[in-house]
Design a protein around this motif. Structure first.
Motif, PDB file in Angstrom:
ATOM      1  N   MET A  33       0.835  -1.181   0.000  1.00  0.00           N
ATOM      2  CA  MET A  33       0.000   0.000   0.000  1.00  0.00           C
ATOM      3  C   MET A  33       0.873   1.234   0.000  1.00  0.00           C
ATOM      4  O   MET A  33       1.888   1.270   0.643  1.00  0.00           O
ATOM      5  N   THR A  34       0.442   2.222  -0.689  1.00  0.00           N
ATOM      6  CA  THR A  34       1.153   3.487  -0.709  1.00  0.00           C
ATOM      7  C   THR A  34       0.818   4.268   0.549  1.00  0.00           C
ATOM      8  O   THR A  34      -0.296   4.261   1.003  1.00  0.00           O
ATOM      9  N   GLY A  35       1.773   4.923   1.109  1.00  0.00           N
ATOM     10  CA  GLY A  35       1.499   5.719   2.288  1.00  0.00           C
ATOM     11  C   GLY A  35       2.688   5.821   3.218  1.00  0.00           C
ATOM     12  O   GLY A  35       2.575   6.320   4.306  1.00  0.00           O
ATOM     13  N   GLY A  36       3.847   5.289   2.805  1.00  0.00           N
ATOM     14  CA  GLY A  36       5.044   5.462   3.588  1.00  0.00           C
ATOM     15  C   GLY A  36       5.318   4.369   4.590  1.00  0.00           C
ATOM     16  O   GLY A  36       6.384   4.323   5.167  1.00  0.00           O
ATOM     17  N   GLY A  37       4.371   3.490   4.826  1.00  0.00           N
ATOM     18  CA  GLY A  37       4.596   2.430   5.799  1.00  0.00           C
ATOM     19  C   GLY A  37       5.068   1.158   5.126  1.00  0.00           C
ATOM     20  O   GLY A  37       5.152   1.061   3.918  1.00  0.00           O
ATOM     21  N   ASP A  38       5.396   0.179   5.959  1.00  0.00           N
ATOM     22  CA  ASP A  38       5.836  -1.109   5.443  1.00  0.00           C
ATOM     23  C   ASP A  38       4.711  -2.133   5.469  1.00  0.00           C
ATOM     24  O   ASP A  38       4.950  -3.324   5.425  1.00  0.00           O
ATOM     25  N   LEU A  39       3.483  -1.686   5.550  1.00  0.00           N
ATOM     26  CA  LEU A  39       2.332  -2.559   5.647  1.00  0.00           C
ATOM     27  C   LEU A  39       2.066  -3.259   4.320  1.00  0.00           C
ATOM     28  O   LEU A  39       2.049  -2.632   3.270  1.00  0.00           O
ATOM     29  N   THR A  40       1.905  -4.570   4.397  1.00  0.00           N
ATOM     30  CA  THR A  40       1.498  -5.336   3.225  1.00  0.00           C
ATOM     31  C   THR A  40       0.074  -5.788   3.461  1.00  0.00           C
ATOM     32  O   THR A  40      -0.219  -6.443   4.464  1.00  0.00           O
ATOM     33  N   LEU A  41      -0.800  -5.437   2.552  1.00  0.00           N
ATOM     34  CA  LEU A  41      -2.196  -5.805   2.669  1.00  0.00           C
ATOM     35  C   LEU A  41      -2.602  -6.543   1.402  1.00  0.00           C
ATOM     36  O   LEU A  41      -2.423  -6.025   0.300  1.00  0.00           O
ATOM     37  N   ILE A  42      -3.105  -7.736   1.577  1.00  0.00           N
ATOM     38  CA  ILE A  42      -3.572  -8.528   0.440  1.00  0.00           C
ATOM     39  C   ILE A  42      -5.056  -8.787   0.643  1.00  0.00           C
ATOM     40  O   ILE A  42      -5.471  -9.308   1.679  1.00  0.00           O
ATOM     41  N   VAL A  43      -5.844  -8.403  -0.353  1.00  0.00           N
ATOM     42  CA  VAL A  43      -7.280  -8.623  -0.317  1.00  0.00           C
ATOM     43  C   VAL A  43      -7.637  -9.497  -1.520  1.00  0.00           C
ATOM     44  O   VAL A  43      -7.340  -9.151  -2.656  1.00  0.00           O
ATOM     45  N   ALA A  44      -8.254 -10.638  -1.247  1.00  0.00           N
ATOM     46  CA  ALA A  44      -8.676 -11.559  -2.307  1.00  0.00           C
ATOM     47  C   ALA A  44     -10.197 -11.490  -2.433  1.00  0.00           C
ATOM     48  O   ALA A  44     -10.916 -11.477  -1.440  1.00  0.00           O
ATOM     49  N   ILE A  45     -10.667 -11.437  -3.673  1.00  0.00           N
ATOM     50  CA  ILE A  45     -12.100 -11.353  -3.930  1.00  0.00           C
ATOM     51  C   ILE A  45     -12.487 -12.488  -4.858  1.00  0.00           C
ATOM     52  O   ILE A  45     -11.853 -12.712  -5.886  1.00  0.00           O
ATOM     53  N   VAL A  72     -13.987  -3.487  -0.418  1.00  0.00           N
ATOM     54  CA  VAL A  72     -12.537  -3.621  -0.599  1.00  0.00           C
ATOM     55  C   VAL A  72     -11.826  -2.317  -0.252  1.00  0.00           C
ATOM     56  O   VAL A  72     -10.826  -2.313   0.478  1.00  0.00           O
ATOM     57  N   ILE A  73     -12.319  -1.204  -0.732  1.00  0.00           N
ATOM     58  CA  ILE A  73     -11.698   0.095  -0.480  1.00  0.00           C
ATOM     59  C   ILE A  73     -11.633   0.383   1.020  1.00  0.00           C
ATOM     60  O   ILE A  73     -10.651   0.932   1.523  1.00  0.00           O
ATOM     61  N   ARG A  74     -12.640  -0.016   1.743  1.00  0.00           N
ATOM     62  CA  ARG A  74     -12.670   0.192   3.193  1.00  0.00           C
ATOM     63  C   ARG A  74     -11.490  -0.494   3.885  1.00  0.00           C
ATOM     64  O   ARG A  74     -10.949   0.011   4.861  1.00  0.00           O
ATOM     65  N   HIS A  75     -11.056  -1.630   3.368  1.00  0.00           N
ATOM     66  CA  HIS A  75      -9.928  -2.349   3.970  1.00  0.00           C
ATOM     67  C   HIS A  75      -8.615  -1.581   3.830  1.00  0.00           C
ATOM     68  O   HIS A  75      -7.686  -1.782   4.603  1.00  0.00           O
ATOM     69  N   PHE A  76      -8.523  -0.698   2.843  1.00  0.00           N
ATOM     70  CA  PHE A  76      -7.285   0.038   2.593  1.00  0.00           C
ATOM     71  C   PHE A  76      -7.160   1.301   3.448  1.00  0.00           C
ATOM     72  O   PHE A  76      -6.137   1.969   3.413  1.00  0.00           O
ATOM     73  N   ASP A  77      -8.173   1.632   4.200  1.00  0.00           N
ATOM     74  CA  ASP A  77      -8.119   2.722   5.168  1.00  0.00           C
ATOM     75  C   ASP A  77      -7.540   4.013   4.576  1.00  0.00           C
ATOM     76  O   ASP A  77      -6.656   4.640   5.161  1.00  0.00           O
ATOM     77  N   GLY A  78      -8.011   4.385   3.392  1.00  0.00           N
ATOM     78  CA  GLY A  78      -7.592   5.640   2.782  1.00  0.00           C
ATOM     79  C   GLY A  78      -6.325   5.564   1.952  1.00  0.00           C
ATOM     80  O   GLY A  78      -5.966   6.520   1.273  1.00  0.00           O
ATOM     81  N   CYS A  79      -5.600   4.454   2.004  1.00  0.00           N
ATOM     82  CA  CYS A  79      -4.377   4.300   1.208  1.00  0.00           C
ATOM     83  C   CYS A  79      -4.729   3.769  -0.177  1.00  0.00           C
ATOM     84  O   CYS A  79      -5.784   3.187  -0.387  1.00  0.00           O
ATOM     85  N   LYS A  80      -3.828   3.962  -1.110  1.00  0.00           N
ATOM     86  CA  LYS A  80      -4.006   3.443  -2.462  1.00  0.00           C
ATOM     87  C   LYS A  80      -3.230   2.145  -2.618  1.00  0.00           C
ATOM     88  O   LYS A  80      -2.176   1.969  -2.016  1.00  0.00           O
ATOM     89  N   ALA A  81      -3.746   1.259  -3.451  1.00  0.00           N
ATOM     90  CA  ALA A  81      -3.068  -0.015  -3.721  1.00  0.00           C
ATOM     91  C   ALA A  81      -1.873   0.221  -4.634  1.00  0.00           C
ATOM     92  O   ALA A  81      -1.913   1.062  -5.533  1.00  0.00           O
ATOM     93  N   ASP A  82      -0.798  -0.538  -4.410  1.00  0.00           N
ATOM     94  CA  ASP A  82       0.369  -0.483  -5.279  1.00  0.00           C
ATOM     95  C   ASP A  82       0.219  -1.417  -6.471  1.00  0.00           C
ATOM     96  O   ASP A  82       0.839  -1.213  -7.507  1.00  0.00           O
ATOM     97  N   LEU A  83      -0.604  -2.446  -6.321  1.00  0.00           N
ATOM     98  CA  LEU A  83      -0.734  -3.455  -7.366  1.00  0.00           C
ATOM     99  C   LEU A  83      -2.122  -4.076  -7.304  1.00  0.00           C
ATOM    100  O   LEU A  83      -2.640  -4.344  -6.222  1.00  0.00           O
ATOM    101  N   LEU A  84      -2.696  -4.307  -8.473  1.00  0.00           N
ATOM    102  CA  LEU A  84      -3.984  -4.978  -8.578  1.00  0.00           C
ATOM    103  C   LEU A  84      -3.860  -6.065  -9.630  1.00  0.00           C
ATOM    104  O   LEU A  84      -3.455  -5.796 -10.759  1.00  0.00           O
ATOM    105  N   LEU A  85      -4.147  -7.291  -9.230  1.00  0.00           N
ATOM    106  CA  LEU A  85      -4.097  -8.419 -10.153  1.00  0.00           C
ATOM    107  C   LEU A  85      -5.494  -8.962 -10.326  1.00  0.00           C
ATOM    108  O   LEU A  85      -6.246  -9.066  -9.368  1.00  0.00           O
TER     109      LEU A  85
END
Length: 69
Positions: free
Chosen positions: A1-13, A40-53
């Motif tokens: 996720m973009t936002g300066g942190g090292d958080l990795t968030l994976i959301v599968a649909i 899905v957007i709610r899970h990102f807490d205002g951050c943008k995804a770096d990658l979408l597959l």
């Protein structure tokens, strides 16, 4: 996720039930439904995804052999 942190968030649909995967948020929804995007957007807490597959992308390719195991 973009936002300066090292958080990795994976959301599968998927429309179908999925086997649990550690560290993955799973959403059983129809991807063509606007409500799914909201969930899905709610899970990102205002951050943008770096990658979408998208798995459904293979249907648009001329050779399904690109996805051999």
């Amino acid at each position: 996720m973009t936002g300066g942190g090292d958080l990795t968030l994976i959301v599968a649909i998927d429309l179908q039930p999925m086997a649990p995967i550690e560290g993955v948020i799973q959403v059983q929804c129809d991807i063509t439904n606007a409500r799914t995007a909201e969930v899905v957007i709610r899970h990102f807490d205002g951050c943008k995804a770096d990658l979408l597959l998208g798995f459904m992308t293979w249907m648009n390719l001329s050779s399904p052999n690109l996805f051999l195991r």
